[in-house]
Design a protein around this motif. Structure first.
Motif, PDB file in Angstrom:
ATOM      1  N   THR A  83       1.042   3.835  -3.139  1.00 19.53           N
ATOM      2  CA  THR A  83       0.719   5.236  -2.851  1.00 19.53           C
ATOM      3  C   THR A  83       1.881   6.143  -3.234  1.00 19.53           C
ATOM      4  O   THR A  83       1.677   7.200  -3.830  1.00 19.53           O
ATOM      5  CB  THR A  83       0.361   5.434  -1.363  1.00 19.53           C
ATOM      6  OG1 THR A  83      -0.742   4.588  -1.046  1.00 19.53           O
ATOM      7  CG2 THR A  83       0.006   6.873  -1.068  1.00 19.53           C
TER       8      THR A  83
ATOM      9  N   THR B  64      -5.268   0.700   6.384  1.00 17.51           N
ATOM     10  CA  THR B  64      -5.066   1.015   4.973  1.00 17.51           C
ATOM     11  C   THR B  64      -4.938   2.526   4.794  1.00 17.51           C
ATOM     12  O   THR B  64      -4.049   2.997   4.078  1.00 17.51           O
ATOM     13  CB  THR B  64      -6.227   0.468   4.113  1.00 17.51           C
ATOM     14  OG1 THR B  64      -6.280  -0.947   4.274  1.00 17.51           O
ATOM     15  CG2 THR B  64      -6.032   0.813   2.653  1.00 17.51           C
TER      16      THR B  64
ATOM     17  N   GLY C   1       2.603   6.449   2.689  1.00 23.62           N
ATOM     18  CA  GLY C   1       3.051   6.522   1.292  1.00 23.62           C
ATOM     19  C   GLY C   1       3.199   7.960   0.834  1.00 23.62           C
ATOM     20  O   GLY C   1       4.166   8.319   0.154  1.00 23.62           O
ATOM     21  N   ILE C   2       2.230   8.806   1.220  1.00 23.29           N
ATOM     22  CA  ILE C   2       2.320  10.237   0.894  1.00 23.29           C
ATOM     23  C   ILE C   2       3.523  10.849   1.599  1.00 23.29           C
ATOM     24  O   ILE C   2       4.278  11.629   1.008  1.00 23.29           O
ATOM     25  CB  ILE C   2       1.021  10.968   1.277  1.00 23.29           C
ATOM     26  CG1 ILE C   2      -0.169  10.435   0.470  1.00 23.29           C
ATOM     27  CG2 ILE C   2       1.163  12.479   1.069  1.00 23.29           C
ATOM     28  CD1 ILE C   2      -1.531  10.905   0.974  1.00 23.29           C
TER      29      ILE C   2
ATOM     30  N   ALA D 163       1.845   6.497  -6.934  1.00 24.94           N
ATOM     31  CA  ALA D 163       0.650   7.259  -7.336  1.00 24.94           C
ATOM     32  C   ALA D 163       0.883   8.747  -7.088  1.00 24.94           C
ATOM     33  O   ALA D 163       0.392   9.596  -7.843  1.00 24.94           O
ATOM     34  CB  ALA D 163      -0.575   6.770  -6.569  1.00 24.94           C
ATOM     35  N   MET D 164       1.639   9.062  -6.070  1.00 20.52           N
ATOM     36  CA  MET D 164       1.940  10.461  -5.761  1.00 20.52           C
ATOM     37  C   MET D 164       2.790  11.110  -6.856  1.00 20.52           C
ATOM     38  O   MET D 164       2.684  12.314  -7.079  1.00 20.52           O
ATOM     39  CB  MET D 164       2.657  10.581  -4.413  1.00 20.52           C
ATOM     40  CG  MET D 164       1.757  10.374  -3.222  1.00 20.52           C
ATOM     41  SD  MET D 164       0.364  11.510  -3.184  1.00 20.52           S
ATOM     42  CE  MET D 164       1.214  13.069  -3.093  1.00 20.52           C
TER      43      MET D 164
ATOM     44  N   CYS E 165      -4.332  11.242   7.229  1.00 21.48           N
ATOM     45  CA  CYS E 165      -4.448   9.800   6.994  1.00 21.48           C
ATOM     46  C   CYS E 165      -3.733   9.002   8.091  1.00 21.48           C
ATOM     47  O   CYS E 165      -4.273   8.004   8.593  1.00 21.48           O
ATOM     48  CB  CYS E 165      -3.877   9.417   5.630  1.00 21.48           C
ATOM     49  SG  CYS E 165      -4.899   9.905   4.236  1.00 21.48           S
TER      50      CYS E 165
ATOM     51  N   ILE F 286       0.842  -1.207   0.000  1.00 19.18           N
ATOM     52  CA  ILE F 286       0.000   0.000   0.000  1.00 19.18           C
ATOM     53  C   ILE F 286       0.872   1.251   0.000  1.00 19.18           C
ATOM     54  O   ILE F 286       0.622   2.199  -0.750  1.00 19.18           O
ATOM     55  CB  ILE F 286      -0.966   0.002   1.199  1.00 19.18           C
ATOM     56  CG1 ILE F 286      -1.969  -1.146   1.052  1.00 19.18           C
ATOM     57  CG2 ILE F 286      -1.689   1.343   1.324  1.00 19.18           C
ATOM     58  CD1 ILE F 286      -2.785  -1.418   2.302  1.00 19.18           C
TER      59      ILE F 286
ATOM     60  N   ILE G 224      -1.637   4.620   3.528  1.00 24.36           N
ATOM     61  CA  ILE G 224      -1.697   5.622   2.451  1.00 24.36           C
ATOM     62  C   ILE G 224      -1.015   6.907   2.923  1.00 24.36           C
ATOM     63  O   ILE G 224      -0.238   7.510   2.188  1.00 24.36           O
ATOM     64  CB  ILE G 224      -3.156   5.869   2.010  1.00 24.36           C
ATOM     65  CG1 ILE G 224      -3.682   4.644   1.257  1.00 24.36           C
ATOM     66  CG2 ILE G 224      -3.274   7.135   1.164  1.00 24.36           C
ATOM     67  CD1 ILE G 224      -5.175   4.663   0.987  1.00 24.36           C
TER      68      ILE G 224
ATOM     69  N   SER H 248      -1.447  13.740   4.312  1.00 26.37           N
ATOM     70  CA  SER H 248      -0.612  12.678   4.864  1.00 26.37           C
ATOM     71  C   SER H 248      -0.814  12.580   6.374  1.00 26.37           C
ATOM     72  O   SER H 248      -1.051  11.493   6.918  1.00 26.37           O
ATOM     73  CB  SER H 248       0.858  12.959   4.544  1.00 26.37           C
ATOM     74  OG  SER H 248       1.692  12.029   5.191  1.00 26.37           O
TER      75      SER H 248
END
Length: 152
Positions: free
Chosen positions: A9, A73, A80-81, A12-13, A62, A5, A77, A59
């Motif tokens: 992420t 999850t 990940g950010i 995706a960023m 989350c 995850i 995320i 970030s």
């Protein structure tokens, strides 16, 4: 699962940052991004630094809400950010723009390609006609140029 995850992420960023850079920073919030293209050498900070909050707040939310409500999850995320934010700071602010003098003598072909693509982005001081809006994914032509140099 957590690593996956965070990893997804993070990447995706890169696309979110590309989109934001092209359509927001070089669009309706150009007034905040302008000083990044025409820097003021008398100040360490730029108005452009406000974009840090655009990514830091989601970030933090989350991570905080995911841990409070045990929705891991969402928390992953957020991490990940955060990981992308750390990469952005190290690559863009430290390595490319040398706001801190940490990675001055890197000779890696990929890092040189990143720096070259960013230099191409900054050749346009206006908000129009920009190119190379990403940070980690750079056009293949710059990677090829730097690989050629490395082999020579």
């Amino acid at each position: 699962m957590a690593f996956l995850i965070i990893f997804i992420t993070f990447w995706a960023m890169e696309f979110m940052a590309w989109f934001t850079h092209k359509f927001v920073m070089h669009g309706f919030l150009w007034n905040l991004h302008l000083d990044h293209h025409v820097p003021n050498k008398n100040s360490f900070l730029e108005k452009n630094d406000a974009f840090f909050l655009i990514y830091a707040v989601p970030s933090w939310l989350c991570i905080m809400l995911g841990s409070m409500y045990q929705t891991y999850t969402v928390m992953y995320i957020g991490f990940g950010i955060l990981a992308y934010g750390i990469a952005y700071f190290l690559v863009h602010e430290v390595f490319i723009h040398q706001r801190l003098k940490w990675f001055r003598n890197s000779n890696n072909f990929y890092l040189r390609a990143i720096r070259r693509a960013h230099k191409i982005h900054h050749k346009h001081q206006g908000k129009e006609h920009g190119e190379c809006f990403g940070m980690l994914i750079v056009p293949w032509k710059f990677v090829k140029q730097e690989l050629k140099k490395a082999k020579a």
